[in-house]
Design a protein around this motif. Sequence first.
Motif, PDB file in Angstrom:
ATOM      1  N   MET A 141      -3.143 -11.135   2.874  1.00  0.00           N
ATOM      2  CA  MET A 141      -1.725 -10.742   2.824  1.00  0.00           C
ATOM      3  C   MET A 141      -0.860 -11.978   2.989  1.00  0.00           C
ATOM      4  O   MET A 141      -1.342 -13.039   3.388  1.00  0.00           O
ATOM      5  CB  MET A 141      -1.430  -9.719   3.921  1.00  0.00           C
ATOM      6  N   GLY A 142       0.423 -11.842   2.662  1.00  0.00           N
ATOM      7  CA  GLY A 142       1.337 -12.978   2.742  1.00  0.00           C
ATOM      8  C   GLY A 142       1.619 -13.524   1.359  1.00  0.00           C
ATOM      9  O   GLY A 142       2.276 -12.872   0.553  1.00  0.00           O
ATOM     10  N   GLN A 198      -0.756  -4.905   6.684  1.00  0.00           N
ATOM     11  CA  GLN A 198      -0.857  -4.300   8.014  1.00  0.00           C
ATOM     12  C   GLN A 198      -1.197  -2.816   7.911  1.00  0.00           C
ATOM     13  O   GLN A 198      -1.987  -2.293   8.707  1.00  0.00           O
ATOM     14  CB  GLN A 198       0.457  -4.496   8.781  1.00  0.00           C
ATOM     15  N   VAL A 199      -0.612  -2.128   6.916  1.00  0.00           N
ATOM     16  CA  VAL A 199      -0.929  -0.708   6.717  1.00  0.00           C
ATOM     17  C   VAL A 199      -2.412  -0.545   6.370  1.00  0.00           C
ATOM     18  O   VAL A 199      -3.092   0.346   6.891  1.00  0.00           O
ATOM     19  CB  VAL A 199      -0.038  -0.094   5.617  1.00  0.00           C
ATOM     20  N   VAL A 200      -2.923  -1.407   5.497  1.00  0.00           N
ATOM     21  CA  VAL A 200      -4.349  -1.348   5.153  1.00  0.00           C
ATOM     22  C   VAL A 200      -5.195  -1.578   6.406  1.00  0.00           C
ATOM     23  O   VAL A 200      -6.160  -0.851   6.674  1.00  0.00           O
ATOM     24  CB  VAL A 200      -4.699  -2.388   4.068  1.00  0.00           C
ATOM     25  N   TYR A 201      -4.824  -2.581   7.186  1.00  0.00           N
ATOM     26  CA  TYR A 201      -5.553  -2.922   8.416  1.00  0.00           C
ATOM     27  C   TYR A 201      -5.607  -1.731   9.373  1.00  0.00           C
ATOM     28  O   TYR A 201      -6.652  -1.444   9.973  1.00  0.00           O
ATOM     29  CB  TYR A 201      -4.867  -4.113   9.075  1.00  0.00           C
ATOM     30  N   GLU A 202      -4.478  -1.036   9.518  1.00  0.00           N
ATOM     31  CA  GLU A 202      -4.409   0.088  10.456  1.00  0.00           C
ATOM     32  C   GLU A 202      -5.072   1.352   9.913  1.00  0.00           C
ATOM     33  O   GLU A 202      -5.390   2.260  10.688  1.00  0.00           O
ATOM     34  CB  GLU A 202      -2.944   0.388  10.789  1.00  0.00           C
ATOM     35  N   VAL A 225      -0.805  -5.405  -7.897  1.00  0.00           N
ATOM     36  CA  VAL A 225      -0.936  -5.281  -6.438  1.00  0.00           C
ATOM     37  C   VAL A 225       0.342  -4.603  -5.941  1.00  0.00           C
ATOM     38  O   VAL A 225       1.227  -5.245  -5.371  1.00  0.00           O
ATOM     39  CB  VAL A 225      -1.156  -6.640  -5.738  1.00  0.00           C
ATOM     40  N   PRO A 226       0.477  -3.309  -6.201  1.00  0.00           N
ATOM     41  CA  PRO A 226       1.696  -2.602  -5.810  1.00  0.00           C
ATOM     42  C   PRO A 226       1.805  -2.457  -4.299  1.00  0.00           C
ATOM     43  O   PRO A 226       0.818  -2.622  -3.570  1.00  0.00           O
ATOM     44  CB  PRO A 226       1.535  -1.235  -6.482  1.00  0.00           C
ATOM     45  N   GLY A 227       3.020  -2.160  -3.836  1.00  0.00           N
ATOM     46  CA  GLY A 227       3.245  -1.966  -2.417  1.00  0.00           C
ATOM     47  C   GLY A 227       2.356  -0.874  -1.844  1.00  0.00           C
ATOM     48  O   GLY A 227       2.121   0.155  -2.478  1.00  0.00           O
ATOM     49  N   LEU A 228       1.871  -1.099  -0.616  1.00  0.00           N
ATOM     50  CA  LEU A 228       0.946  -0.155   0.013  1.00  0.00           C
ATOM     51  C   LEU A 228       1.453   0.325   1.368  1.00  0.00           C
ATOM     52  O   LEU A 228       0.690   0.859   2.162  1.00  0.00           O
ATOM     53  CB  LEU A 228      -0.430  -0.805   0.165  1.00  0.00           C
ATOM     54  N   THR A 229       2.745   0.134   1.634  1.00  0.00           N
ATOM     55  CA  THR A 229       3.311   0.656   2.868  1.00  0.00           C
ATOM     56  C   THR A 229       3.468   2.165   2.744  1.00  0.00           C
ATOM     57  O   THR A 229       3.363   2.738   1.651  1.00  0.00           O
ATOM     58  CB  THR A 229       4.682   0.032   3.171  1.00  0.00           C
ATOM     59  N   LEU A 267      -7.868   6.494  -0.315  1.00  0.00           N
ATOM     60  CA  LEU A 267      -7.371   5.566  -1.340  1.00  0.00           C
ATOM     61  C   LEU A 267      -7.924   4.164  -1.098  1.00  0.00           C
ATOM     62  O   LEU A 267      -8.443   3.515  -2.020  1.00  0.00           O
ATOM     63  CB  LEU A 267      -5.843   5.544  -1.315  1.00  0.00           C
ATOM     64  N   PHE A 268      -7.830   3.705   0.145  1.00  0.00           N
ATOM     65  CA  PHE A 268      -8.290   2.354   0.466  1.00  0.00           C
ATOM     66  C   PHE A 268      -9.816   2.269   0.485  1.00  0.00           C
ATOM     67  O   PHE A 268     -10.395   1.273   0.055  1.00  0.00           O
ATOM     68  CB  PHE A 268      -7.712   1.909   1.810  1.00  0.00           C
ATOM     69  N   ASP A 269     -10.457   3.310   0.982  1.00  0.00           N
ATOM     70  CA  ASP A 269     -11.923   3.337   0.992  1.00  0.00           C
ATOM     71  C   ASP A 269     -12.461   3.276  -0.434  1.00  0.00           C
ATOM     72  O   ASP A 269     -13.409   2.536  -0.719  1.00  0.00           O
ATOM     73  CB  ASP A 269     -12.417   4.608   1.689  1.00  0.00           C
ATOM     74  N   ASN A 270     -11.858   4.037  -1.338  1.00  0.00           N
ATOM     75  CA  ASN A 270     -12.296   4.042  -2.734  1.00  0.00           C
ATOM     76  C   ASN A 270     -12.156   2.655  -3.358  1.00  0.00           C
ATOM     77  O   ASN A 270     -13.016   2.220  -4.128  1.00  0.00           O
ATOM     78  CB  ASN A 270     -11.475   5.051  -3.538  1.00  0.00           C
ATOM     79  N   ALA A 271     -11.065   1.964  -3.035  1.00  0.00           N
ATOM     80  CA  ALA A 271     -10.857   0.620  -3.593  1.00  0.00           C
ATOM     81  C   ALA A 271     -11.996  -0.312  -3.194  1.00  0.00           C
ATOM     82  O   ALA A 271     -12.488  -1.101  -4.017  1.00  0.00           O
ATOM     83  CB  ALA A 271      -9.520   0.057  -3.112  1.00  0.00           C
ATOM     84  N   ILE A 272     -12.431  -0.216  -1.952  1.00  0.00           N
ATOM     85  CA  ILE A 272     -13.521  -1.069  -1.476  1.00  0.00           C
ATOM     86  C   ILE A 272     -14.844  -0.643  -2.116  1.00  0.00           C
ATOM     87  O   ILE A 272     -15.629  -1.495  -2.571  1.00  0.00           O
ATOM     88  CB  ILE A 272     -13.616  -1.008   0.061  1.00  0.00           C
TER      89      ILE A 272
END
Length: 325
Positions: free
Chosen positions: A9-10, A24-28, A291-295, A314-319
């Motif tokens: 990120m960044g 941060q949203v992905v992390y949490e 890489v669209p917004g993920l908040t 959503l995030f699990d599927n991406a991985i």
Amino acid sequence: MKKNIAIIMGGYSSEYQISLKSGQVVYETLDASKYNAYRIHIFKEKWVYVDGDNTEFTIDKNDFSVTINKTKTTFDCVFNAIHGSPGEDGFMQAYFKLLNIPQTSCDMYQAALTFNKRDCLSTLKPYGIKTAESFFINLGDTINEDSIIAKVGLPCFVKANKAGSSFGVTKVHKKEDIKNAIEVAFKEDDEIIVESFLDGTEVSVGVINFKGETKVLPITEIISENDFFDYEAKYLGKSQEITPARLTKDEEDQVTAIAKKVYEVLKMKGFSRSEYIFKNGVPHLLEVNTVPGLTLASILPQQAAAAGITLVDLFDNAIVEALKN
């Protein structure tokens, strides 16, 4: 055994603060029973792992590893949450390809192509994808306002060619305002695209690879309180985002088919979000974001929720899809 996931990120662009929020949203959100999540901040001056106490540990760029208390950690997969350069323009994709580390976004070529608005639109035109009339300017070119207006008309949009989140974008109503708009755009990029104004319903369409298949998410209609869908409208609440969009069945079918075609023609992977405006009942493509917004307030997560897909899934599927590849 749990997988080590680096959430990058960044980034190097004006979008870095938005990227930090997405990351941060992905992390949490990532399932802690399946993944060890690591926040990796990527900036020009430093690449660091940031732990729960906000202590920073330098990333070894030779193999993208981090050493903590004399223990070296490597990563099974990278979750890309960098908007703009170097996460959305192909640089990080190429780097991880060389290191043979799976990552969740599209491949290097697709990232570089879609990040360059004019190259992407030029590539898609032969496939029947409608776009606005456009005029290209490079840094150092002589500016001829009359030639610009003759091609695209007024009002028009002056845009930085390689930037996101509406940085470097101005809607121009008068000839005398064109040069100032160009100066604003050149602060973000050395290439500019000037596009004709399309007066119609604006929609955003998320397309993802979900469980091995191309899936078009419920469409979002965008109604900006400002003159267009600018930074304030996107991130500071100055817009309405209506999901599902208030389209006719024909309009919905058209834009769904086109968005899926764009994703598949470009051989995309991971997340994408493309923007369209209906002109005379026909969707015209504005741009493609890889890489669209993920908040929680971002459009793609809203669309996923409308499709019955949680952020965890959503995030699990991406991985999972990245690890397959």
